[in-house]
Design a protein around this motif. Sequence first.
Motif, PDB file in Angstrom:
ATOM      1  N   GLN A  88      -2.536  -2.693   8.972  1.00  0.00           N
ATOM      2  CA  GLN A  88      -1.250  -2.790   8.269  1.00  0.00           C
ATOM      3  C   GLN A  88      -1.041  -1.572   7.359  1.00  0.00           C
ATOM      4  O   GLN A  88       0.055  -1.022   7.299  1.00  0.00           O
ATOM      5  CB  GLN A  88      -1.180  -4.086   7.457  1.00  0.00           C
ATOM      6  CG  GLN A  88       0.231  -4.406   6.976  1.00  0.00           C
ATOM      7  CD  GLN A  88       1.204  -4.600   8.136  1.00  0.00           C
ATOM      8  OE1 GLN A  88       0.962  -5.413   9.021  1.00  0.00           O
ATOM      9  NE2 GLN A  88       2.299  -3.834   8.159  1.00  0.00           N
TER      10      GLN A  88
ATOM     11  N   ASP B  56       2.005   0.929   7.557  1.00  0.00           N
ATOM     12  CA  ASP B  56       2.859   1.138   6.381  1.00  0.00           C
ATOM     13  C   ASP B  56       2.853   2.598   5.936  1.00  0.00           C
ATOM     14  O   ASP B  56       3.836   3.092   5.389  1.00  0.00           O
ATOM     15  CB  ASP B  56       2.405   0.230   5.221  1.00  0.00           C
ATOM     16  CG  ASP B  56       2.649  -1.246   5.533  1.00  0.00           C
ATOM     17  OD1 ASP B  56       3.324  -1.521   6.551  1.00  0.00           O
ATOM     18  OD2 ASP B  56       2.174  -2.115   4.782  1.00  0.00           O
TER      19      ASP B  56
ATOM     20  N   ASN C 247       8.190   2.370  11.692  1.00  0.00           N
ATOM     21  CA  ASN C 247       7.865   3.410  10.717  1.00  0.00           C
ATOM     22  C   ASN C 247       8.354   4.803  11.143  1.00  0.00           C
ATOM     23  O   ASN C 247       8.128   5.772  10.454  1.00  0.00           O
ATOM     24  CB  ASN C 247       6.374   3.411  10.353  1.00  0.00           C
ATOM     25  CG  ASN C 247       5.463   3.623  11.553  1.00  0.00           C
ATOM     26  OD1 ASN C 247       5.920   4.034  12.617  1.00  0.00           O
ATOM     27  ND2 ASN C 247       4.176   3.345  11.374  1.00  0.00           N
TER      28      ASN C 247
ATOM     29  N   ARG D  47      -3.762   3.123   0.682  1.00  0.00           N
ATOM     30  CA  ARG D  47      -2.400   3.613   0.417  1.00  0.00           C
ATOM     31  C   ARG D  47      -2.356   4.557  -0.778  1.00  0.00           C
ATOM     32  O   ARG D  47      -1.283   4.979  -1.195  1.00  0.00           O
ATOM     33  CB  ARG D  47      -1.475   2.414   0.132  1.00  0.00           C
ATOM     34  CG  ARG D  47      -1.431   1.324   1.203  1.00  0.00           C
ATOM     35  CD  ARG D  47      -0.817   1.803   2.510  1.00  0.00           C
ATOM     36  NE  ARG D  47       0.388   2.578   2.323  1.00  0.00           N
ATOM     37  CZ  ARG D  47       1.587   2.064   2.016  1.00  0.00           C
ATOM     38  NH1 ARG D  47       1.726   0.767   1.896  1.00  0.00           N
ATOM     39  NH2 ARG D  47       2.631   2.845   1.838  1.00  0.00           N
TER      40      ARG D  47
ATOM     41  N   TRP E 128       3.871   4.321  -3.304  1.00  0.00           N
ATOM     42  CA  TRP E 128       2.898   3.306  -3.760  1.00  0.00           C
ATOM     43  C   TRP E 128       2.672   3.455  -5.268  1.00  0.00           C
ATOM     44  O   TRP E 128       2.714   2.492  -6.028  1.00  0.00           O
ATOM     45  CB  TRP E 128       1.593   3.462  -2.967  1.00  0.00           C
ATOM     46  CG  TRP E 128       0.482   2.546  -3.392  1.00  0.00           C
ATOM     47  CD1 TRP E 128      -0.546   2.860  -4.239  1.00  0.00           C
ATOM     48  CD2 TRP E 128       0.296   1.179  -3.021  1.00  0.00           C
ATOM     49  NE1 TRP E 128      -1.371   1.767  -4.409  1.00  0.00           N
ATOM     50  CE2 TRP E 128      -0.875   0.710  -3.669  1.00  0.00           C
ATOM     51  CE3 TRP E 128       0.996   0.298  -2.198  1.00  0.00           C
ATOM     52  CZ2 TRP E 128      -1.359  -0.582  -3.522  1.00  0.00           C
ATOM     53  CZ3 TRP E 128       0.516  -0.997  -2.046  1.00  0.00           C
ATOM     54  CH2 TRP E 128      -0.649  -1.422  -2.708  1.00  0.00           C
TER      55      TRP E 128
ATOM     56  N   THR F 155       8.089  -5.236   6.636  1.00  0.00           N
ATOM     57  CA  THR F 155       8.416  -4.800   5.269  1.00  0.00           C
ATOM     58  C   THR F 155       7.131  -4.312   4.600  1.00  0.00           C
ATOM     59  O   THR F 155       6.125  -5.029   4.603  1.00  0.00           O
ATOM     60  CB  THR F 155       8.974  -5.973   4.439  1.00  0.00           C
ATOM     61  OG1 THR F 155       9.904  -6.694   5.242  1.00  0.00           O
ATOM     62  CG2 THR F 155       9.634  -5.486   3.162  1.00  0.00           C
ATOM     63  N   VAL F 156       7.165  -3.116   4.015  1.00  0.00           N
ATOM     64  CA  VAL F 156       5.933  -2.599   3.393  1.00  0.00           C
ATOM     65  C   VAL F 156       5.747  -3.238   2.007  1.00  0.00           C
ATOM     66  O   VAL F 156       6.701  -3.680   1.379  1.00  0.00           O
ATOM     67  CB  VAL F 156       5.908  -1.056   3.286  1.00  0.00           C
ATOM     68  CG1 VAL F 156       5.829  -0.427   4.657  1.00  0.00           C
ATOM     69  CG2 VAL F 156       7.123  -0.537   2.545  1.00  0.00           C
TER      70      VAL F 156
END
Length: 699
Positions: A428, A432, A442, A542, A548, A680-681
Amino acid sequence: MRTTTVGQIKSEFMKEQYRNQQSLFTQSDLSGLENLDYKPGAAPYLRGAYESMYTGKPWTIRQYTGFGSAEETNRAFKKSLSEGASGLSVAFDLPTHLGFDSTDSRAIAEVGKTGVAIDSVDDMKRLFEGINLNDVSVSMTMNGAILPVLAAFLVAAQENGFNIGDLKGTIQNDILKEFMVRNTWIHAPTPSLKISTDIIEYLSHNAPSFNSQSISGYHFQEAGAEPSLELALTLANAKIYLDNAQARNLDLNTFCHRLSFFFGVGMNFFDEIAKLRAARVLWSNEVIQRGGNAKAARMKIHCQTSGWSLAEQEPHNNLIRTTIEAMSAIFGGTQSLHTNAFDEALSIPTEESARLALNTQLILQEETGITDIVDPWGGSYFMESRTQQIINQTQQWLTLIENNGGVIKALESGWIHQIIHQQALQTQADIDANRKPFIGVNRYQSDYKPTNIRKIDNKAIIQNQQKSIEALKLKRSDKHVTLALNELTQAAQSGTRNLLALTMEAIRARATIGECTNALLKVWPRYNPTVSFSANQYGDLRSNESEWHRVKKKVSAVRKHHSKKPKILLCKLGLDGHDRGIKTVAAGLSDIGFDATLTPLFLTPEDIVELFLKDNYCALGISMLSGSHVELVSKVANKLVANASFTRDNLPLFVGGIIPHEDDQLLKDAGVKSIFRPGTVIEVIADQIVMNITTLTNY
Ligand code: SCA
Ligand code: 5AD
């Protein structure tokens, strides 16, 4: 014994190879490979289960189907068969999976939503009305309420004039993976395993053409496992089933050829082919080592294309993904195949999408010439060496599982959940962060939205089920039913009699699925383990990204303001146990700065509201994949507004999952602030939550 914590597992184990490291393979890559000299149809079956493979008989086109009432699903079955399917596969609704009658208050919202509602033998007779069970093999995905559901199938067949000794089909009967990932268990592992062995025993004696298990890797893949971990867990579970059956003195050469397998096939094109070839070798070696003959050692496989690889965004792309995945399954030598519908991430299939999914297989089977060649990849420098690599990697996983106490201990300690969850987080995070390409998700995004989605309005179905149960109860002898149910309870207590045979008598007397389940629950209460997630891994993956960090700072500002992390309660609601998504969200939100709590599964709206009000949570996040979001989420919202100092406007309520766009307004009217669909991130989810809780609730 040396145990390995999840964190100690080397990163090469955890990391998927989106691209192969070596790009050219030559004859030297074949040197030392052991299994190349055997023909298809001979142990260890690397090149296929049968000598002639699809030239002798093409794979069975078997589309997983079920929704609404038995009558509606019966019509869908007949349509599927008339359009070219060669077998049937029943999807039951969640109440049936968990042993609730459709009239049970815990079932109502989910009756007929993601599968067909079956309460009794009479429903089962309606389900197969007009279908010749001597010709068509029927697969049933059933594990939790397996005793009453399989009993209903067998009794319905008998009452319709079929001899159960002639029935062909498969019952999933793979309870261990339920505890690991699929989550439709009823009783605790030990009694559940006893039930599973009872079924193998009964079927091998009375229905010798029926496959008594479909030991599943598919659900591991859907939960996040990479191909070799999927295979290792499947084989580890299969060995426990063999141990249990052999401990009961069942003859390996009588029952083992009716244990079948089920794998997921994702977008890792070559690895998925190699995985099926590797699977046959590893299983064959295991069975032969236990003294099994060549027939017992032949692994037969059903495959389903991957749900996780499909997207809600630009769903027609899913037709292309599914076609490619189907080709892996076929090149890998599957015996039976389900191809997903393109609207998978939106709802269960419409008539149109179901037909396209089926046509995908017909085109591959009849137009391409793929079926003319047995194991076309045989001898390929790359494929043969990759097959061996997957064998080796799988063996390493099996050793790791053994080092952690074997599969049962590793399950009880949470180790297996952690491993799968961590692979899911890795994938994931890579999606993302746009490291793993996902077209339309993406990269190369568009705003296209499909319009035609199947919606199940279950009010009429519930009424009909209610009427059928009343009619059933009117014509039965209650005394006879009570006697049969008491006998079932006693047999569960004593542990000495075959529970399937006894359940068939209760079902024949017209006990319902729920009543049979309750008879067993008296001895073996509902099992309810906690659910956990891994902190720090997703965030680490991330940590190089500016978005982020931007959102992390916003969450941190809330923390500073309140001198503690914002507390969020995350849950599944109702009977749906698909928890990969909510576990990923919990891990991601925790890493971005929330204090996230994940509830156990199968909570009612009342349970959730009670938990939410017990502590100082600033938000409630609910994950829904069962199609019952409007009913159940509205109930939660109504109760919160009625019981606490919330209004619809300031309710800090968030929903994620498979939610058709047309339901957005209904959920928003109930008080839901944001809806998050697959893809959805985490930072978008976190950002929305922070924005809402700070502006609307003055948190
Ligand atoms: C086949 N046969 C051949 C042959 N090919 N004989 C000679 N030469 C060949 N080339 C013979 C077989 O030996 C067999 O006869 C008969 O033809 C049927 O073939 P088969 O290969 O056994 O195929 P099939 O009957 O379709 O069975 C496939 C399989 C079975 C064994 C894998 O278990 C199956 O159908 N599984 C499906 C499971 C399923 O649908 N699961 C859905 C899960 P004999 O029998 O006489 O030997 S959906 C899910 O769980 C996901 C969603 C969720 O809810 O979580
Ligand atoms: N009908 C058709 N396909 C279904 N699936 C689940 N329920 C149904 C149903 N009732 C498929 C979807 C899902 C997988 C678990 O099985 O592809 O991802």
